[in-house]
Write a protein that holds these residues in place. Structure first.
Motif, mmCIF file in Angstrom:
data_model
loop_
_atom_site.group_PDB
_atom_site.id
_atom_site.type_symbol
_atom_site.label_atom_id
_atom_site.label_comp_id
_atom_site.label_asym_id
_atom_site.label_seq_id
_atom_site.Cartn_x
_atom_site.Cartn_y
_atom_site.Cartn_z
ATOM 1 N N MET A 212 9.400 4.638 16.794
ATOM 2 C CA MET A 212 10.176 3.417 16.893
ATOM 3 C C MET A 212 9.212 2.232 16.866
ATOM 4 S SD MET A 212 12.898 2.322 19.842
ATOM 5 C CE MET A 212 14.400 2.910 19.118
ATOM 6 N N ARG A 213 9.562 1.260 16.064
ATOM 7 C CA ARG A 213 8.736 0.063 15.960
ATOM 8 C C ARG A 213 9.048 -0.906 17.103
ATOM 9 N NH1 ARG A 213 10.613 -2.531 10.801
ATOM 10 N NH2 ARG A 213 12.553 -1.882 11.739
ATOM 11 N N PHE A 214 8.109 -1.804 17.384
ATOM 12 C CA PHE A 214 8.314 -2.822 18.415
ATOM 13 C C PHE A 214 9.551 -3.652 18.099
ATOM 14 C CE2 PHE A 214 7.521 -7.044 20.256
ATOM 15 C CZ PHE A 214 7.456 -6.671 21.604
ATOM 16 N N HIS A 215 9.728 -4.007 16.838
ATOM 17 C CA HIS A 215 10.901 -4.796 16.428
ATOM 18 C C HIS A 215 12.197 -4.054 16.769
ATOM 19 C CE1 HIS A 215 13.466 -7.499 14.155
ATOM 20 N NE2 HIS A 215 14.003 -6.438 13.603
ATOM 21 N N ASP A 216 12.202 -2.744 16.606
ATOM 22 C CA ASP A 216 13.393 -1.955 16.936
ATOM 23 C C ASP A 216 13.726 -2.060 18.423
ATOM 24 O OD1 ASP A 216 13.576 -1.096 14.281
ATOM 25 O OD2 ASP A 216 12.307 0.653 14.676
ATOM 26 N N LEU A 217 12.698 -2.085 19.261
ATOM 27 C CA LEU A 217 12.916 -2.241 20.701
ATOM 28 C C LEU A 217 13.501 -3.615 21.023
ATOM 29 C CD1 LEU A 217 9.651 -0.608 22.092
ATOM 30 C CD2 LEU A 217 11.968 0.338 22.132
ATOM 31 N N ARG A 218 12.984 -4.641 20.359
ATOM 32 C CA ARG A 218 13.520 -6.003 20.565
ATOM 33 C C ARG A 218 14.983 -6.055 20.133
ATOM 34 N NH1 ARG A 218 10.547 -10.548 21.026
ATOM 35 N NH2 ARG A 218 11.803 -11.659 19.510
ATOM 36 N N HIS A 219 15.260 -5.457 18.992
ATOM 37 C CA HIS A 219 16.630 -5.464 18.474
ATOM 38 C C HIS A 219 17.560 -4.715 19.429
ATOM 39 C CE1 HIS A 219 19.356 -6.131 15.074
ATOM 40 N NE2 HIS A 219 19.939 -5.010 15.462
ATOM 41 N N ALA A 220 17.128 -3.573 19.904
ATOM 42 C CA ALA A 220 17.938 -2.794 20.844
ATOM 43 C C ALA A 220 18.157 -3.565 22.142
ATOM 44 C CB ALA A 220 17.263 -1.453 21.135
ATOM 45 N N THR A 221 17.116 -4.212 22.631
ATOM 46 C CA THR A 221 17.235 -5.003 23.859
ATOM 47 C C THR A 221 18.274 -6.095 23.700
ATOM 48 O OG1 THR A 221 14.946 -4.581 24.501
ATOM 49 C CG2 THR A 221 15.981 -6.542 25.425
ATOM 50 N N ALA A 222 18.172 -6.857 22.632
ATOM 51 C CA ALA A 222 19.119 -7.949 22.398
ATOM 52 C C ALA A 222 20.534 -7.412 22.228
ATOM 53 C CB ALA A 222 18.709 -8.748 21.160
ATOM 54 N N SER A 223 20.679 -6.378 21.450
ATOM 55 C CA SER A 223 22.007 -5.818 21.184
ATOM 56 C C SER A 223 22.661 -5.299 22.462
ATOM 57 C CB SER A 223 21.907 -4.673 20.175
ATOM 58 O OG SER A 223 21.395 -5.140 18.953
ATOM 59 N N LEU A 224 21.902 -4.565 23.257
ATOM 60 C CA LEU A 224 22.446 -4.002 24.489
ATOM 61 C C LEU A 224 22.807 -5.097 25.489
ATOM 62 C CD1 LEU A 224 20.057 -0.947 24.905
ATOM 63 C CD2 LEU A 224 22.512 -0.869 24.376
ATOM 64 N N LEU A 225 21.927 -6.060 25.660
ATOM 65 C CA LEU A 225 22.200 -7.127 26.626
ATOM 66 C C LEU A 225 23.383 -7.993 26.200
ATOM 67 C CD1 LEU A 225 18.558 -8.201 27.585
ATOM 68 C CD2 LEU A 225 20.185 -6.863 28.947
ATOM 69 N N LEU A 226 23.428 -8.380 24.931
ATOM 70 C CA LEU A 226 24.560 -9.177 24.452
ATOM 71 C C LEU A 226 25.856 -8.379 24.555
ATOM 72 C CD1 LEU A 226 22.936 -10.884 21.335
ATOM 73 C CD2 LEU A 226 23.652 -12.013 23.462
ATOM 74 N N GLY A 227 25.782 -7.100 24.250
ATOM 75 C CA GLY A 227 26.946 -6.235 24.336
ATOM 76 C C GLY A 227 27.480 -6.089 25.751
ATOM 77 N N GLU A 228 26.614 -6.261 26.733
ATOM 78 C CA GLU A 228 27.017 -6.178 28.140
ATOM 79 C C GLU A 228 27.395 -7.537 28.706
ATOM 80 O OE1 GLU A 228 27.538 -3.486 30.178
ATOM 81 O OE2 GLU A 228 27.427 -2.470 28.240
ATOM 82 N N GLY A 229 27.421 -8.544 27.847
ATOM 83 C CA GLY A 229 27.867 -9.866 28.287
ATOM 84 C C GLY A 229 26.794 -10.734 28.914
ATOM 85 N N VAL A 230 25.532 -10.361 28.784
ATOM 86 C CA VAL A 230 24.456 -11.217 29.289
ATOM 87 C C VAL A 230 24.456 -12.496 28.461
ATOM 88 C CG1 VAL A 230 21.952 -11.425 29.596
ATOM 89 C CG2 VAL A 230 23.103 -9.259 30.096
ATOM 90 N N HIS A 231 24.322 -13.620 29.131
ATOM 91 C CA HIS A 231 24.379 -14.917 28.446
ATOM 92 C C HIS A 231 23.289 -14.987 27.370
ATOM 93 C CE1 HIS A 231 24.320 -19.227 27.759
ATOM 94 N NE2 HIS A 231 25.504 -19.266 28.361
ATOM 95 N N PRO A 232 23.654 -15.473 26.175
ATOM 96 C CA PRO A 232 22.676 -15.555 25.080
ATOM 97 C C PRO A 232 21.419 -16.357 25.422
ATOM 98 C CG PRO A 232 24.875 -15.922 24.238
ATOM 99 C CD PRO A 232 24.991 -15.864 25.732
ATOM 100 N N LYS A 233 21.535 -17.345 26.294
ATOM 101 C CA LYS A 233 20.364 -18.132 26.693
ATOM 102 C C LYS A 233 19.346 -17.248 27.410
ATOM 103 C CE LYS A 233 18.244 -22.103 27.317
ATOM 104 N NZ LYS A 233 17.670 -22.824 26.207
ATOM 105 N N VAL A 234 19.838 -16.335 28.236
ATOM 106 C CA VAL A 234 18.953 -15.414 28.950
ATOM 107 C C VAL A 234 18.286 -14.460 27.960
ATOM 108 C CG1 VAL A 234 18.862 -13.578 30.685
ATOM 109 C CG2 VAL A 234 20.314 -15.584 31.067
ATOM 110 N N VAL A 235 19.073 -13.921 27.031
ATOM 111 C CA VAL A 235 18.525 -13.004 26.023
ATOM 112 C C VAL A 235 17.487 -13.724 25.169
ATOM 113 C CG1 VAL A 235 19.064 -11.498 24.063
ATOM 114 C CG2 VAL A 235 20.645 -11.627 26.015
ATOM 115 N N ALA A 236 17.786 -14.950 24.759
ATOM 116 C CA ALA A 236 16.848 -15.729 23.951
ATOM 117 C C ALA A 236 15.531 -15.939 24.705
ATOM 118 C CB ALA A 236 17.462 -17.076 23.567
#
Length: 76
Positions: A1-25
């Motif tokens: 798994m590439r580092f970018h894949d981890l970033r993508h998974a992190t963002a996707s999972l957090l946004l999917g759980e309703g974490v505010h986009p400002k926090v994810v950003a």
């Protein structure tokens, strides 16, 4: 798994759980939430469904509270 894949998974999972986009950003080091949303929001199709369900509950609650405030005598 590439580092970018981890970033993508992190963002996707957090946004999917309703974490505010400002926090994810902030976690991802993006300069704006627009970058985060433009890049990752397409992977969270359940959010629209969740938003519709939330709106449905809010409207139903508002209707119920207005009906209760008016009282049964005014329902005729």
């Amino acid at each position: 798994m590439r580092f970018h894949d981890l970033r993508h998974a992190t963002a996707s999972l957090l946004l999917g759980e309703g974490v505010h986009p400002k926090v994810v950003a902030s976690l991802l080091g993006h300069s704006t939430i627009q970058i985060t949303l433009d890049t990752y929001s397409h992977v969270t199709p359940g959010l629209a469904r969740d938003a519709a369900a939330t709106l449905d509950k809010l409207v139903a609650s508002k209707i119920a509270s207005n009906t209760a405030a008016v009282g049964p005598d005014h329902m005729r």
